[in-house]
Design a protein around this motif. Structure first.
Motif, mmCIF file in Angstrom:
data_model
loop_
_atom_site.group_PDB
_atom_site.id
_atom_site.type_symbol
_atom_site.label_atom_id
_atom_site.label_comp_id
_atom_site.label_asym_id
_atom_site.label_seq_id
_atom_site.Cartn_x
_atom_site.Cartn_y
_atom_site.Cartn_z
ATOM 1 N N GLN A 59 0.865 -1.177 0.000
ATOM 2 C CA GLN A 59 0.000 0.000 0.000
ATOM 3 C C GLN A 59 0.902 1.227 0.000
ATOM 4 O OE1 GLN A 59 -1.970 -0.801 3.704
ATOM 5 N NE2 GLN A 59 -3.668 -1.851 2.701
ATOM 6 N N VAL A 60 0.700 2.096 -0.962
ATOM 7 C CA VAL A 60 1.551 3.274 -1.108
ATOM 8 C C VAL A 60 0.711 4.529 -0.937
ATOM 9 C CG1 VAL A 60 3.110 4.525 -2.646
ATOM 10 C CG2 VAL A 60 3.022 2.022 -2.735
ATOM 11 N N HIS A 61 1.191 5.434 -0.100
ATOM 12 C CA HIS A 61 0.534 6.723 0.099
ATOM 13 C C HIS A 61 1.458 7.796 -0.456
ATOM 14 C CE1 HIS A 61 -1.042 10.280 2.223
ATOM 15 N NE2 HIS A 61 -2.179 9.623 2.132
ATOM 16 N N LEU A 62 1.000 8.529 -1.473
ATOM 17 C CA LEU A 62 1.815 9.576 -2.080
ATOM 18 C C LEU A 62 1.856 10.808 -1.201
ATOM 19 C CD1 LEU A 62 0.690 9.403 -5.836
ATOM 20 C CD2 LEU A 62 2.648 8.291 -4.739
ATOM 21 N N ARG A 63 2.830 11.661 -1.424
ATOM 22 C CA ARG A 63 2.953 12.903 -0.638
ATOM 23 C C ARG A 63 1.796 13.847 -0.925
ATOM 24 N NH1 ARG A 63 7.051 14.725 -4.753
ATOM 25 N NH2 ARG A 63 5.873 16.306 -5.861
ATOM 26 N N ASP A 64 1.232 13.779 -2.161
ATOM 27 C CA ASP A 64 0.047 14.549 -2.524
ATOM 28 C C ASP A 64 -0.618 13.853 -3.703
ATOM 29 O OD1 ASP A 64 0.899 15.754 -5.172
ATOM 30 O OD2 ASP A 64 2.439 16.661 -3.888
ATOM 31 N N GLU A 65 -1.816 14.279 -4.031
ATOM 32 C CA GLU A 65 -2.578 13.632 -5.112
ATOM 33 C C GLU A 65 -2.689 14.511 -6.360
ATOM 34 O OE1 GLU A 65 -3.735 10.433 -5.049
ATOM 35 O OE2 GLU A 65 -2.854 10.186 -3.054
ATOM 36 N N ARG A 66 -1.747 15.449 -6.500
ATOM 37 C CA ARG A 66 -1.759 16.269 -7.712
ATOM 38 C C ARG A 66 -1.501 15.387 -8.927
ATOM 39 N NH1 ARG A 66 2.509 20.497 -7.342
ATOM 40 N NH2 ARG A 66 3.598 18.712 -6.496
ATOM 41 N N ALA A 67 -2.041 15.792 -10.058
ATOM 42 C CA ALA A 67 -1.928 14.992 -11.277
ATOM 43 C C ALA A 67 -0.474 14.688 -11.623
ATOM 44 C CB ALA A 67 -2.622 15.695 -12.438
ATOM 45 N N ALA A 68 0.403 15.660 -11.487
ATOM 46 C CA ALA A 68 1.814 15.450 -11.827
ATOM 47 C C ALA A 68 2.451 14.397 -10.922
ATOM 48 C CB ALA A 68 2.581 16.766 -11.733
ATOM 49 N N THR A 69 2.108 14.416 -9.646
ATOM 50 C CA THR A 69 2.652 13.435 -8.703
ATOM 51 C C THR A 69 2.132 12.045 -9.030
ATOM 52 O OG1 THR A 69 2.740 15.142 -6.986
ATOM 53 C CG2 THR A 69 2.880 12.847 -6.252
ATOM 54 N N THR A 111 12.364 -1.482 -2.370
ATOM 55 C CA THR A 111 11.574 -0.508 -1.607
ATOM 56 C C THR A 111 12.346 0.785 -1.392
ATOM 57 O OG1 THR A 111 12.235 -1.368 0.567
ATOM 58 C CG2 THR A 111 10.209 -2.263 -0.413
ATOM 59 N N ARG A 112 13.625 0.680 -1.239
ATOM 60 C CA ARG A 112 14.433 1.900 -1.110
ATOM 61 C C ARG A 112 14.343 2.724 -2.390
ATOM 62 N NH1 ARG A 112 18.842 1.553 3.014
ATOM 63 N NH2 ARG A 112 18.329 -0.284 4.235
ATOM 64 N N ARG A 113 14.499 2.030 -3.531
ATOM 65 C CA ARG A 113 14.490 2.726 -4.824
ATOM 66 C C ARG A 113 13.111 3.306 -5.156
ATOM 67 N NH1 ARG A 113 13.593 0.690 -10.012
ATOM 68 N NH2 ARG A 113 13.699 -1.444 -9.243
ATOM 69 N N LEU A 114 12.064 2.520 -4.950
ATOM 70 C CA LEU A 114 10.721 2.970 -5.345
ATOM 71 C C LEU A 114 10.045 3.869 -4.320
ATOM 72 C CD1 LEU A 114 9.084 -0.219 -6.915
ATOM 73 C CD2 LEU A 114 10.195 1.694 -8.078
ATOM 74 N N PHE A 115 10.322 3.657 -3.043
ATOM 75 C CA PHE A 115 9.549 4.350 -2.016
ATOM 76 C C PHE A 115 10.397 5.260 -1.122
ATOM 77 C CE2 PHE A 115 7.509 -0.041 -2.288
ATOM 78 C CZ PHE A 115 6.698 0.313 -3.352
ATOM 79 N N SER A 116 11.349 4.691 -0.413
ATOM 80 C CA SER A 116 12.104 5.454 0.589
ATOM 81 C C SER A 116 12.898 6.608 -0.005
ATOM 82 C CB SER A 116 13.053 4.530 1.352
ATOM 83 O OG SER A 116 12.339 3.498 1.986
ATOM 84 N N GLU A 117 13.491 6.392 -1.175
ATOM 85 C CA GLU A 117 14.314 7.432 -1.798
ATOM 86 C C GLU A 117 13.536 8.292 -2.788
ATOM 87 O OE1 GLU A 117 17.533 5.176 -3.433
ATOM 88 O OE2 GLU A 117 18.330 4.684 -1.446
ATOM 89 N N SER A 118 12.242 8.043 -2.919
ATOM 90 C CA SER A 118 11.418 8.790 -3.866
ATOM 91 C C SER A 118 10.743 9.962 -3.171
ATOM 92 C CB SER A 118 10.346 7.879 -4.479
ATOM 93 O OG SER A 118 9.456 8.639 -5.253
ATOM 94 N N ASP A 119 10.823 11.134 -3.789
ATOM 95 C CA ASP A 119 10.119 12.306 -3.262
ATOM 96 C C ASP A 119 8.611 12.205 -3.468
ATOM 97 O OD1 ASP A 119 12.514 13.464 -2.479
ATOM 98 O OD2 ASP A 119 12.767 14.542 -4.372
ATOM 99 N N VAL A 121 6.680 9.541 -2.666
ATOM 100 C CA VAL A 121 6.028 8.670 -1.682
ATOM 101 C C VAL A 121 6.192 9.212 -0.268
ATOM 102 C CG1 VAL A 121 6.023 6.349 -0.692
ATOM 103 C CG2 VAL A 121 6.353 6.664 -3.162
ATOM 104 N N GLU A 122 5.068 9.323 0.417
ATOM 105 C CA GLU A 122 5.092 9.738 1.827
ATOM 106 C C GLU A 122 5.358 8.540 2.727
ATOM 107 O OE1 GLU A 122 1.726 11.108 4.908
ATOM 108 O OE2 GLU A 122 2.089 12.540 3.281
ATOM 109 N N ARG A 123 4.637 7.438 2.476
ATOM 110 C CA ARG A 123 4.829 6.226 3.269
ATOM 111 C C ARG A 123 4.299 5.022 2.486
ATOM 112 N NH1 ARG A 123 0.432 8.769 5.451
ATOM 113 N NH2 ARG A 123 -1.465 7.516 5.647
ATOM 114 N N PHE A 124 4.719 3.836 2.934
ATOM 115 C CA PHE A 124 4.219 2.605 2.330
ATOM 116 C C PHE A 124 4.104 1.533 3.395
ATOM 117 C CE2 PHE A 124 8.749 2.065 2.255
ATOM 118 C CZ PHE A 124 8.980 0.706 2.362
ATOM 119 N N HIS A 125 3.289 0.550 3.124
ATOM 120 C CA HIS A 125 3.045 -0.551 4.064
ATOM 121 C C HIS A 125 3.058 -1.845 3.265
ATOM 122 C CE1 HIS A 125 1.416 -2.528 7.628
ATOM 123 N NE2 HIS A 125 0.603 -3.171 6.823
#
Length: 141
Positions: A59-69, A111-119, A121-125
């Motif tokens: 489950q991935v939660h983005l930092r925001d839901e803007r179209a560009a993000t 997970t580091r490449r896709l989530f932790s190091e990505s601006d 993604v806010e969080r993932f589970h």
């Protein structure tokens, strides 16, 4: 199709390479390319046969839901071959991904490449599957 417990042979691997490059290529062309006769069946490959036994539902939660993000996240997830399925969803999460991996070390690096190091993604589970009870894409018709 490789059955559980049976390794993929050279024909299986050649067919997989072709289908992964162009899944709309006609069966007869695939058969010719690997020097086999064309058959009328479907190939489903168990991840274990390819030494990819770890299945994670993320489950991935983005930092925001803007179209560009959202669009950038879609591109990021689609470009990762480990991501087998990707759903943009409602209900508190932005995406649900199904990921396969050979082991937890490789999963951690992913997970580091896709989530932790990505601006993006806010969080993932992560939920790690203990057993594949039912998989497939057969439609209930």
């Amino acid at each position: 199709m490789a059955k559980a417990g049976r390794a993929l042979d050279a024909f299986d691997l050649a067919i997989l390479r072709i289908v992964q490059q162009d899944n709309k290529r006609p069966q007869r062309e695939i058969a010719q390319a690997v020097n086999l006769s064309a058959a009328a069946n479907v190939a489903l490959v168990a991840p274990d046969a390819l030494a990819l036994p770890i299945t994670a539902i993320v489950q991935v939660h983005l930092r925001d839901e803007r179209a560009a993000t959202v669009d950038a996240a879609k591109a990021l997830f689609c470009a990762a071959p480990e991501v087998q399925q990707c759903y943009y969803v409602t209900g508190g999460m932005s995406f649900v991904l199904v990921i396969i991996s050979p082991d937890m070390r490789a999963y951690d690096a992913l997970t580091r490449r896709l989530f932790s190091e990505s601006d993006l993604v806010e969080r993932f589970h992560t939920l790690v599957a203990l057993d594949r009870v039912k998989t497939g894409m057969s439609l209930p018709i």
